[in-house]
Design a protein around this motif. Structure first.
Motif, PDB file in Angstrom:
ATOM      1  N   ASP A  99       0.842  -1.206   0.000  1.00 18.40           N
ATOM      2  CA  ASP A  99       0.000   0.000   0.000  1.00 18.40           C
ATOM      3  C   ASP A  99       0.870   1.247   0.000  1.00 18.40           C
ATOM      4  O   ASP A  99       0.609   2.221  -0.711  1.00 18.40           O
ATOM      5  N   VAL A 102       2.756   1.664  -3.301  1.00 18.10           N
ATOM      6  CA  VAL A 102       1.846   2.214  -4.314  1.00 18.10           C
ATOM      7  C   VAL A 102       1.798   3.731  -4.188  1.00 18.10           C
ATOM      8  O   VAL A 102       1.827   4.460  -5.189  1.00 18.10           O
ATOM      9  N   SER A 117      -1.900   0.479 -10.450  1.00 16.69           N
ATOM     10  CA  SER A 117      -3.283  -0.005 -10.457  1.00 16.69           C
ATOM     11  C   SER A 117      -3.350  -1.524 -10.443  1.00 16.69           C
ATOM     12  O   SER A 117      -4.210  -2.111  -9.771  1.00 16.69           O
ATOM     13  N   LYS A 120      -2.496  -2.814  -6.977  1.00 15.53           N
ATOM     14  CA  LYS A 120      -3.661  -2.699  -6.102  1.00 15.53           C
ATOM     15  C   LYS A 120      -4.600  -3.881  -6.293  1.00 15.53           C
ATOM     16  O   LYS A 120      -5.145  -4.422  -5.326  1.00 15.53           O
ATOM     17  N   SER A 124      -5.573  -6.718  -3.493  1.00 15.48           N
ATOM     18  CA  SER A 124      -6.991  -6.876  -3.198  1.00 15.48           C
ATOM     19  C   SER A 124      -7.428  -8.330  -3.326  1.00 15.48           C
ATOM     20  O   SER A 124      -8.254  -8.820  -2.541  1.00 15.48           O
ATOM     21  N   GLN A 154     -11.259  -0.738  -1.819  1.00 16.10           N
ATOM     22  CA  GLN A 154      -9.926  -0.261  -1.453  1.00 16.10           C
ATOM     23  C   GLN A 154      -9.847   0.274  -0.025  1.00 16.10           C
ATOM     24  O   GLN A 154      -8.768   0.620   0.424  1.00 16.10           O
TER      25      GLN A 154
END
Length: 308
Positions: A99, A102, A117, A120, A124, A154
């Motif tokens: 996280d 990113v 992206s 992420k 997830s 998110q």
């Protein structure tokens, strides 16, 4: 004017495609050449950076860098927490480390940030698998059961799934592998969206970022610093590029051209000069190295470096 707009649109399409292929296809190739390249780089760069020896004389890592979304102290705390148990990796702080990484990539500008992206989406996937497993421990939960909406969550779900990982089947890398293998989620002959295979993709991307930060921290003997754009491109060429198609490599080159100058990284981590920047980044590189090597060892022990 029309030509400029068309060129800008073409660049945007290329970068969007890069973000998708970066982890979808580019990280699914065999690992051997990536690991060999990593070992060769380590042999070349074994000499310690002189700035590390003076770490005690320089300011400590700032608890918070005002005005920045990315916080190097937060990244360090997550990395250290991820490698707390011996010979294992705790997944909740591992994903939290991503996280923060990113945020680091997104701080470098929209072109480089497009790559984040897909990262992420991968974090997830693991979080949602952990959450579903915690709700139904005996079920054979696979990625096919994850809805599009759940994968795009998110915020709230991220906190809930993080809590479930503290005691659940996805608490650590070893427990995740054990559970997914026992439930038949890992297939060694065909591609599946298991947590194990997703970790492989993140693992390879972590090597790229580790090498880039390592190069950015180096102080050349002659004091002639190369641009972050050049260093990031070189790190990419030594890690991910060998697994990407010509098209993806060209798109990556375009993204790296837009990378900020070195002074931007001073502000990003609240470093007054290159010496302080080197101290901070070397600490991050060392912490990433522990997590990376630990992950590599666990995956190798379980024969997962060649998952399709």
């Amino acid at each position: 004017m029309g030509v400029k707009r068309k060129a800008a649109a073409a660049i945007l399409v290329l970068l969007l495609l890069l973000g998708t292929l970066w982890l979808q296809g580019g990280l699914d190739y065999p690992w051997d050449s990536c690991i060999k390249g990593y070992n060769q780089i380590n042999q070349i760069q074994q000499q310690p950076n002189s700035s590390e020896a003076d770490a005690s004389e320089l300011p400590p890592v700032p608890t918070r860098c005002p005005g920045q979304t990315f916080q190097v102290s937060v990244l360090l705390s997550h990395l250290l927490a991820a490698s707390t148990p011996p010979s294992d990796v705790v997944l909740q702080p591992y994903l939290s480390s991503w996280d923060e990484l990113v945020k680091f990539m997104e701080a470098l500008g929209p072109m480089v940030g497009l790559i984040s992206s897909e990262i992420k989406s991968k974090t997830s996937i693991i979080r949602q698998l952990a959450l579903l497993s915690d709700k139904n421990p005996e079920a054979e939960v696979g990625a096919d059961e994850l809805s599009v909406n759940s994968l795009n969550t998110q915020t709230g779900d991220k906190r809930d799934s993080g809590a479930s990982q503290q005691t659940g089947a996805y608490h650590s890398l070893r427990s995740m592998i054990r559970v997914e293998v026992s439930r038949g989620l890992v297939d060694f002959k065909r591609q599946t969206e298991s947590g194990c295979r997703t970790i492989l993709r993140l693992h390879r991307a972590l090597l790229w970022l580790k090498l880039f930060l390592q190069k950015l921290a180096e102080i050349p003997p002659g004091g002639r610093f190369r641009s972050p754009s050049e260093l990031c491109r070189e790190a990419y060429q030594n890690t991910l590029a060998v697994h990407h198609t010509w098209f993806v490599r060209r798109a990556a080159e375009m993204a790296f051209i837009a990378m900020p100058e070195r002074s931007f990284f001073f502000r990003l981590v609240c470093a007054q000069n290159q010496e302080v920047l080197s101290i901070l980044l070397n600490r991050v590189v060392k912490a990433i190295g522990v997590v990376y090597d630990r992950t590599q060892e666990v995956l190798e022990e379980n024969g997962m470096l060649d998952l399709p």
